[in-house]
Design a protein around this motif. Structure first.
Motif, PDB file in Angstrom:
ATOM      1  N   MET A   1     -16.530  -5.419   1.888  1.00  0.00           N
ATOM      2  CA  MET A   1     -17.068  -6.290   0.863  1.00  0.00           C
ATOM      3  C   MET A   1     -16.372  -5.994  -0.473  1.00  0.00           C
ATOM      4  N   GLU A   2     -15.977  -7.057  -1.169  1.00  0.00           N
ATOM      5  CA  GLU A   2     -15.252  -6.909  -2.422  1.00  0.00           C
ATOM      6  C   GLU A   2     -16.198  -6.512  -3.549  1.00  0.00           C
ATOM      7  N   GLN A   3     -15.760  -5.536  -4.317  1.00  0.00           N
ATOM      8  CA  GLN A   3     -16.550  -5.023  -5.440  1.00  0.00           C
ATOM      9  C   GLN A   3     -16.445  -5.987  -6.624  1.00  0.00           C
ATOM     10  N   PRO A   4     -17.571  -6.294  -7.327  1.00  0.00           N
ATOM     11  CA  PRO A   4     -17.490  -7.151  -8.509  1.00  0.00           C
ATOM     12  C   PRO A   4     -16.626  -6.507  -9.590  1.00  0.00           C
ATOM     13  N   VAL A   5     -15.902  -7.330 -10.310  1.00  0.00           N
ATOM     14  CA  VAL A   5     -14.995  -6.857 -11.352  1.00  0.00           C
ATOM     15  C   VAL A   5     -15.733  -6.848 -12.688  1.00  0.00           C
ATOM     16  N   ARG A   6     -15.692  -5.708 -13.384  1.00  0.00           N
ATOM     17  CA  ARG A   6     -16.297  -5.606 -14.717  1.00  0.00           C
ATOM     18  C   ARG A   6     -15.512  -6.454 -15.700  1.00  0.00           C
ATOM     19  N   CYS A   7     -16.208  -7.052 -16.642  1.00  0.00           N
ATOM     20  CA  CYS A   7     -15.568  -7.888 -17.644  1.00  0.00           C
ATOM     21  C   CYS A   7     -14.747  -7.010 -18.598  1.00  0.00           C
ATOM     22  N   PRO A   8     -13.519  -7.413 -18.919  1.00  0.00           N
ATOM     23  CA  PRO A   8     -12.688  -6.638 -19.840  1.00  0.00           C
ATOM     24  C   PRO A   8     -13.279  -6.497 -21.245  1.00  0.00           C
ATOM     25  N   CYS A   9     -14.218  -7.374 -21.628  1.00  0.00           N
ATOM     26  CA  CYS A   9     -14.741  -7.378 -22.997  1.00  0.00           C
ATOM     27  C   CYS A   9     -15.642  -6.189 -23.305  1.00  0.00           C
ATOM     28  N   GLY A  10     -15.995  -5.408 -22.286  1.00  0.00           N
ATOM     29  CA  GLY A  10     -16.798  -4.218 -22.520  1.00  0.00           C
ATOM     30  C   GLY A  10     -18.287  -4.449 -22.614  1.00  0.00           C
ATOM     31  N   SER A  11     -18.756  -5.619 -22.232  1.00  0.00           N
ATOM     32  CA  SER A  11     -20.190  -5.910 -22.297  1.00  0.00           C
ATOM     33  C   SER A  11     -20.985  -5.105 -21.275  1.00  0.00           C
ATOM     34  N   GLY A  12     -20.310  -4.641 -20.225  1.00  0.00           N
ATOM     35  CA  GLY A  12     -20.993  -3.942 -19.139  1.00  0.00           C
ATOM     36  C   GLY A  12     -21.349  -4.874 -18.003  1.00  0.00           C
ATOM     37  N   ASP A  13     -21.218  -6.172 -18.216  1.00  0.00           N
ATOM     38  CA  ASP A  13     -21.531  -7.166 -17.190  1.00  0.00           C
ATOM     39  C   ASP A  13     -20.297  -7.397 -16.314  1.00  0.00           C
ATOM     40  N   VAL A  14     -20.499  -8.074 -15.201  1.00  0.00           N
ATOM     41  CA  VAL A  14     -19.372  -8.443 -14.351  1.00  0.00           C
ATOM     42  C   VAL A  14     -18.681  -9.672 -14.952  1.00  0.00           C
ATOM     43  N   PHE A  15     -17.384  -9.804 -14.687  1.00  0.00           N
ATOM     44  CA  PHE A  15     -16.581 -10.889 -15.249  1.00  0.00           C
ATOM     45  C   PHE A  15     -17.191 -12.260 -14.978  1.00  0.00           C
ATOM     46  N   ASP A  16     -17.619 -12.507 -13.728  1.00  0.00           N
ATOM     47  CA  ASP A  16     -18.151 -13.831 -13.370  1.00  0.00           C
ATOM     48  C   ASP A  16     -19.469 -14.160 -14.067  1.00  0.00           C
ATOM     49  N   GLY A  17     -20.168 -13.140 -14.571  1.00  0.00           N
ATOM     50  CA  GLY A  17     -21.419 -13.374 -15.282  1.00  0.00           C
ATOM     51  C   GLY A  17     -21.274 -13.249 -16.782  1.00  0.00           C
ATOM     52  N   CYS A  18     -20.061 -13.009 -17.253  1.00  0.00           N
ATOM     53  CA  CYS A  18     -19.844 -12.773 -18.684  1.00  0.00           C
ATOM     54  C   CYS A  18     -18.803 -13.747 -19.222  1.00  0.00           C
ATOM     55  N   CYS A  19     -17.558 -13.325 -19.317  1.00  0.00           N
ATOM     56  CA  CYS A  19     -16.509 -14.162 -19.901  1.00  0.00           C
ATOM     57  C   CYS A  19     -15.904 -15.161 -18.924  1.00  0.00           C
ATOM     58  N   GLY A  20     -16.067 -14.942 -17.628  1.00  0.00           N
ATOM     59  CA  GLY A  20     -15.502 -15.852 -16.627  1.00  0.00           C
ATOM     60  C   GLY A  20     -15.859 -17.309 -16.864  1.00  0.00           C
ATOM     61  N   PRO A  21     -17.151 -17.650 -17.031  1.00  0.00           N
ATOM     62  CA  PRO A  21     -17.509 -19.055 -17.264  1.00  0.00           C
ATOM     63  C   PRO A  21     -16.909 -19.609 -18.561  1.00  0.00           C
ATOM     64  N   LEU A  22     -16.793 -18.785 -19.592  1.00  0.00           N
ATOM     65  CA  LEU A  22     -16.222 -19.248 -20.857  1.00  0.00           C
ATOM     66  C   LEU A  22     -14.731 -19.534 -20.695  1.00  0.00           C
ATOM     67  N   LEU A  23     -14.021 -18.668 -19.980  1.00  0.00           N
ATOM     68  CA  LEU A  23     -12.608 -18.926 -19.740  1.00  0.00           C
ATOM     69  C   LEU A  23     -12.410 -20.171 -18.877  1.00  0.00           C
ATOM     70  N   ALA A  24     -13.431 -20.523 -18.091  1.00  0.00           N
ATOM     71  CA  ALA A  24     -13.372 -21.738 -17.270  1.00  0.00           C
ATOM     72  C   ALA A  24     -13.775 -22.985 -18.054  1.00  0.00           C
ATOM     73  N   GLY A  25     -14.191 -22.812 -19.343  1.00  0.00           N
ATOM     74  CA  GLY A  25     -14.495 -23.982 -20.169  1.00  0.00           C
ATOM     75  C   GLY A  25     -15.910 -24.104 -20.679  1.00  0.00           C
ATOM     76  N   ALA A  26     -16.819 -23.247 -20.233  1.00  0.00           N
ATOM     77  CA  ALA A  26     -18.202 -23.311 -20.738  1.00  0.00           C
ATOM     78  C   ALA A  26     -18.218 -22.902 -22.215  1.00  0.00           C
ATOM     79  N   PRO A  27     -19.083 -23.530 -23.023  1.00  0.00           N
ATOM     80  CA  PRO A  27     -19.148 -23.151 -24.440  1.00  0.00           C
ATOM     81  C   PRO A  27     -19.833 -21.798 -24.633  1.00  0.00           C
ATOM     82  N   ALA A  28     -19.357 -21.050 -25.609  1.00  0.00           N
ATOM     83  CA  ALA A  28     -19.959 -19.756 -25.938  1.00  0.00           C
ATOM     84  C   ALA A  28     -21.235 -19.992 -26.744  1.00  0.00           C
ATOM     85  N   PRO A  29     -22.329 -19.284 -26.450  1.00  0.00           N
ATOM     86  CA  PRO A  29     -23.574 -19.476 -27.191  1.00  0.00           C
ATOM     87  C   PRO A  29     -23.551 -18.866 -28.587  1.00  0.00           C
ATOM     88  N   THR A  30     -22.678 -17.871 -28.806  1.00  0.00           N
ATOM     89  CA  THR A  30     -22.610 -17.202 -30.109  1.00  0.00           C
ATOM     90  C   THR A  30     -21.149 -16.929 -30.464  1.00  0.00           C
TER      91      THR A  30
END
Length: 127
Positions: free
Chosen positions: A1-30
């Protein structure tokens, strides 16, 4: 099973739950979330996201990202405004890099505006 990748931004979240959606075009809330996604875009070499989130009044005609420059860590130092109901925000950060045997950091106080419910990077003052 593939391990989730941590987001490079240092939030502590996984990429797909953090910056991934924004890089795919979702608007940033802040403004801070946009700044973190832009750091991640630099770390991943995603010039498309950088251009799309740069205010048209200050966006450069071309972006030349150095593939040899490795962004290692991001620290958010301060923030003013930039919340979901604000129209302006400032985020100060320090980003640490490595290139070959050289290491360093870039410290910037970045300005953001929210237009049409989307945060955009305006410019930054190096510290």
């Amino acid at each position: 099973m593939e391990q989730p990748v941590r987001c490079p931004c240092g939030s502590g979240d996984v990429f797909d739950g953090c910056c991934g959606p924004l890089l795919a075009g979702a608007p940033a809330p802040t403004a801070e979330r946009l700044m973190r996604s832009r750091y991640t875009a630099f770390a991943r070499g995603d010039a498309r996201h950088l251009r799309a989130t740069w205010h048209p009044s200050t966006r450069p005609a071309a972006l030349d990202l150095d593939p040899a420059l490795e962004w290692r860590r991001l620290v958010v130092l301060d923030r003013e405004g930039g919340g979901p109901f604000d129209t302006e925000g400032i985020v100060e950060f320090e980003a640490f890099w490595r290139e070959g045997g050289a290491r360093g950091s870039l410290r910037e106080r970045s300005r953001f505006v929210r237009e049409d419910r989307r945060w955009l990077y305006v410019d930054g003052e190096l510290r």
